[in-house]
Design an enzyme around this catalytic site. Structure first.
Site, PDB file in Angstrom:
ATOM      1  N   LYS A   9       0.913  -1.179   0.061  1.00  0.00           N
ATOM      2  CA  LYS A   9       0.128  -0.186   0.088  1.00  0.00           C
ATOM      3  C   LYS A   9       0.791   1.145   0.137  1.00  0.00           C
ATOM      4  CE  LYS A   9      -3.953  -2.361   2.060  1.00  0.00           C
ATOM      5  NZ  LYS A   9      -5.072  -2.086   3.236  1.00  0.00           N
ATOM      6  N   TYR A  49     -12.176  -3.893  -4.208  1.00  0.00           N
ATOM      7  CA  TYR A  49     -12.899  -3.823  -2.826  1.00  0.00           C
ATOM      8  C   TYR A  49     -14.380  -3.646  -2.874  1.00  0.00           C
ATOM      9  CZ  TYR A  49      -8.276  -2.795  -0.643  1.00  0.00           C
ATOM     10  OH  TYR A  49      -6.883  -2.734   0.218  1.00  0.00           O
ATOM     11  N   ARG A  85      -1.529 -14.424   5.178  1.00  0.00           N
ATOM     12  CA  ARG A  85      -2.505 -13.632   6.046  1.00  0.00           C
ATOM     13  C   ARG A  85      -1.733 -13.693   7.342  1.00  0.00           C
ATOM     14  NH1 ARG A  85      -6.666 -10.731   4.122  1.00  0.00           N
ATOM     15  NH2 ARG A  85      -7.999 -11.141   6.071  1.00  0.00           N
ATOM     16  N   ASN A 112      -2.400   0.261   6.549  1.00  0.00           N
ATOM     17  CA  ASN A 112      -1.976  -0.993   7.214  1.00  0.00           C
ATOM     18  C   ASN A 112      -0.860  -1.699   6.586  1.00  0.00           C
ATOM     19  OD1 ASN A 112      -3.809  -2.028   5.434  1.00  0.00           O
ATOM     20  ND2 ASN A 112      -4.971  -3.135   6.851  1.00  0.00           N
ATOM     21  N   HIS A 115      -1.680  -5.361   1.579  1.00  0.00           N
ATOM     22  CA  HIS A 115      -3.146  -6.439   1.473  1.00  0.00           C
ATOM     23  C   HIS A 115      -2.804  -7.664   0.942  1.00  0.00           C
ATOM     24  CE1 HIS A 115      -6.704  -7.716  -0.509  1.00  0.00           C
ATOM     25  NE2 HIS A 115      -5.975  -8.456  -1.423  1.00  0.00           N
ATOM     26  N   GLU A 126      -8.723 -11.853  -7.780  1.00  0.00           N
ATOM     27  CA  GLU A 126      -8.053 -10.524  -7.612  1.00  0.00           C
ATOM     28  C   GLU A 126      -6.722 -10.653  -8.494  1.00  0.00           C
ATOM     29  OE1 GLU A 126      -8.839  -9.742  -2.442  1.00  0.00           O
ATOM     30  OE2 GLU A 126      -6.832 -10.626  -3.455  1.00  0.00           O
TER      31      GLU A 126
END
Ligand code: IDP
Ligand code: MG
Length: 139
Positions: A9, A49, A85, A112, A115, A126
């Site tokens: 990000k 999103y 994750r 954060n 992704h 995605e």
């Protein structure tokens, strides 16, 4: 082979953490099979999103993700979705487990740092948004 989409990000690009994040994931034995730098447009951010459309943070998230360049990376490996994750940590960096990417590099719940796809099926959807087949180099 299982694949996952990682987005570095804007906050992590701006602080020069892109390489460090990729390195951490490579050290786990995950392979980079696709990589690009791009600035998302609103249409791509809305599609990526889409599941969050209508939530209070949706517009600010789209504005943020389109505000500056990001890196998109496809990782491949056994159990890669779950492994990434776990290494990312939970959504809010202030609550993320110490030593996770979001705890180390995230600024707040929106910014954060990364992704990572949340399931194998989501990952495939995605990846198709960001990469053409001939831009991927499976091992
Ligand atoms: P995830 O990235 O851990 O899967 P999601 O709940 O799917 O988290 O949310 C997607 C992204 O939306 C988050 O990574 C974060 O950037 C942003 N986000 C989630 N919840 C909030 C919030 O309450 N305020 C602002 N941004 C949020
Ligand atoms: Mg999610």
């Amino acid at each position: 082979m299982e694949r996952s989409l990682v987005l570095i990000k804007p906050v992590a690009m701006g602080t020069g953490r892109g390489g460090a994040i990729i390195s951490r994931l490579e050290k786990m034995g995950l392979r980079v099979v696709g990589l690009k730098i791009l600035r998302m447009d609103k249409a791509l951010a809305h599609r990526h999103y889409a599941v969050h459309e209508g939530k209070p943070f949706f517009e600010s998230l789209v504005n943020y993700m389109t505000s500056a360049p990001i890196m998109a990376i496809v990782f491949e490996g056994e159990g890669v979705v779950e492994a990434i994750r776990k290494e990312m940590g939970t959504t809010d960096p202030s609550k993320a487990e110490p030593g996770t990417i979001r705890a180390d590099f995230g600024l707040d719940i929106r910014r954060n740092a990364v992704h990572g796809s949340d399931s194998v099926a989501t990952a495939e959807e995605e990846i198709r948004l960001f990469f053409a087949d001939d831009e991927l180099f499976p091992g």
